[in-house]
Design a protein around this motif. Sequence first.
Motif, short mmCIF file in Angstrom:
data_model
loop_
_atom_site.label_atom_id
_atom_site.label_comp_id
_atom_site.label_asym_id
_atom_site.label_seq_id
_atom_site.Cartn_x
_atom_site.Cartn_y
_atom_site.Cartn_z
N GLY A 165 11.36 4.07 7.05
CA GLY A 165 12.33 4.07 5.96
C GLY A 165 11.72 3.99 4.57
O GLY A 165 12.44 3.95 3.58
N ARG A 166 10.39 4.00 4.51
CA ARG A 166 9.71 3.88 3.21
C ARG A 166 9.26 5.25 2.71
O ARG A 166 8.91 6.12 3.51
CB ARG A 166 8.51 2.95 3.35
N PRO A 167 9.24 5.47 1.40
CA PRO A 167 8.85 6.77 0.87
C PRO A 167 7.35 7.03 1.03
O PRO A 167 6.53 6.20 0.64
CB PRO A 167 9.23 6.69 -0.61
N GLU A 190 0.81 -1.22 0.00
CA GLU A 190 0.00 0.00 0.00
C GLU A 190 0.84 1.27 0.00
O GLU A 190 0.31 2.35 0.23
CB GLU A 190 -0.90 0.02 1.24
N LEU A 191 2.12 1.17 -0.28
CA LEU A 191 2.99 2.34 -0.17
C LEU A 191 2.46 3.49 -1.03
O LEU A 191 2.19 3.33 -2.22
CB LEU A 191 4.42 1.99 -0.60
N LYS A 233 -2.77 9.95 -11.40
CA LYS A 233 -1.52 9.19 -11.41
C LYS A 233 -0.41 9.99 -12.07
O LYS A 233 0.75 9.95 -11.63
CB LYS A 233 -1.73 7.85 -12.12
N ARG A 234 -0.74 10.72 -13.12
CA ARG A 234 0.29 11.52 -13.79
C ARG A 234 0.83 12.60 -12.87
O ARG A 234 2.02 12.93 -12.90
CB ARG A 234 -0.28 12.14 -15.07
N LEU A 258 3.61 0.86 -7.80
CA LEU A 258 2.37 0.79 -7.04
C LEU A 258 1.37 1.86 -7.49
O LEU A 258 0.16 1.61 -7.52
CB LEU A 258 2.65 0.91 -5.55
N VAL A 259 1.87 3.05 -7.81
CA VAL A 259 0.97 4.11 -8.26
C VAL A 259 0.34 3.74 -9.59
O VAL A 259 -0.88 3.88 -9.79
CB VAL A 259 1.72 5.45 -8.36
N ARG A 260 1.13 3.24 -10.52
CA ARG A 260 0.58 2.89 -11.84
C ARG A 260 -0.47 1.78 -11.73
O ARG A 260 -1.43 1.75 -12.48
CB ARG A 260 1.70 2.45 -12.77
N GLY A 261 -0.28 0.87 -10.78
CA GLY A 261 -1.22 -0.25 -10.66
C GLY A 261 -2.36 -0.01 -9.69
O GLY A 261 -3.18 -0.91 -9.46
N LEU A 262 -2.45 1.19 -9.12
CA LEU A 262 -3.46 1.46 -8.09
C LEU A 262 -4.87 1.41 -8.68
O LEU A 262 -5.14 1.97 -9.74
CB LEU A 262 -3.21 2.84 -7.48
N THR A 263 -5.79 0.75 -7.96
CA THR A 263 -7.19 0.68 -8.37
C THR A 263 -8.06 1.38 -7.34
O THR A 263 -7.68 1.60 -6.18
CB THR A 263 -7.65 -0.78 -8.49
#
Length: 445
Positions: free
Chosen positions: A190-192, A78-79, A157-158, A199-204
């Motif tokens: 430590g995660r962005p 879920e990042l 997303k863009r 993950l962003v491109r595949g987000l639904t």
Amino acid sequence: MSPLARHAPTLLVLLLASACSIAGGLTPGVAPSAESPSPSLKVLSNGVRVLVQEFEASEVVAIQLWVRTGGRDEASSELGLAHYLEHMLFKGTALRAPGFVEREVEGVGGGINAGTSLDYTYYHTVLPARRAVAGIEMLADISVNSTLDPTALDLEKRVVLEEMRLTEDNPRRLMFRQIYEVLFAGHPYGRPVIGTPELVRGLTRDTLMAFYRRHYVPDAFVLVVVGPVKTADVLTVAERTLGRLPRSGFQRLPLAPPGEFRPKRLDVERPGTQAYLGLAWLGPKLDHADTPAVDLLVSILGQSRTSRLTQSLRERLALVSSIETDYTPLEAAGVVSVVAQLTPANLPRVEAEVLEEIRRLRERGVSPAELRRAVTAAEAGNAFSVETAEGRARTYGRAETVWRLPEELAYVDRLRSVTPEQIRAAARRYLDPERYGRLAFVPPA
């Protein structure tokens, strides 16, 4: 003055806060004056916390909704969802068609924005005082009724991918982000916050909606209203909007502290002619007893033109074009960092000089004059930051979300009570010149 306040412009806005958040640093603790009574807190029956301060000196009202959800609350799959959701809540709700920001906020002369960090997300608006009720209703609506329109989600997303690119192109932003990766390897800190391109491109919509429903619940909300308002009126509106939401029973799990730190050294090639050096240590968390001493320690090391590292490395030795120190205390840990911009040939010497200054501080401590200057700087920052309703609201909201309001209001007094011996002890406890993270951006060979 909360320690996060003075260093937030560097670390929260450039690293943790969403790029769509224009807000500056989180403001320091403010003691109520005779003209502005103490903020009042009421916890509604469903767990929503409502903070109100009647601030008659302001001609506008600041309304903020804080949510106890940030990057630390995401699963590895879920990042970036907390940040992405923040973007989407301005795209329309079941009651408000897209464009409501232009109509209800900008159309009446107000402003609205939001920010996402590791520990929280918040939405903030400033409106003419007469629009206070409408502002509360709007934030209550987006908190649970956003439609997360699939078309808008795909278009956004863009925007988010462009934010990622801008971070990669900005060496200072990237430096601070990667310092966290070095210090908190294997830990949620430590995660962005912004997530990853994959993950962003595949987000639904289904994935984002599930995150929204799970985390945006009354138990996680803090509503803050500061301005020329009446507390009773604000509470009435809060009760009939946020107060009607059913209690979820959702409990946010406490975040474990990071494990034992292992020193790490990295060199990363980046285009350009300048090098960037970052040295970092784990520091105390936000509510730790050492926080005031570390805050002043960092100020003395590199927060002004008269601070030690600035004077030695930039003014006397001319080894760096810029150098700064920062301390960011979070709920579960803290980060102390030194970041410098310099010519590549000076990297070894600058690192050695920074460590030598730290050794001197650990051995000899600080002078009373240095301590007085650091406390005065904190007092001045406090005075400048509490002039607006928005600044006060941000102070109270953050305190009630990740700290404690009484501690926030008393923080300047805690700074005044710090002794030179306590600062030396903090340097010996946290700034080990043999155990630190080191990251350098260097031009290609």
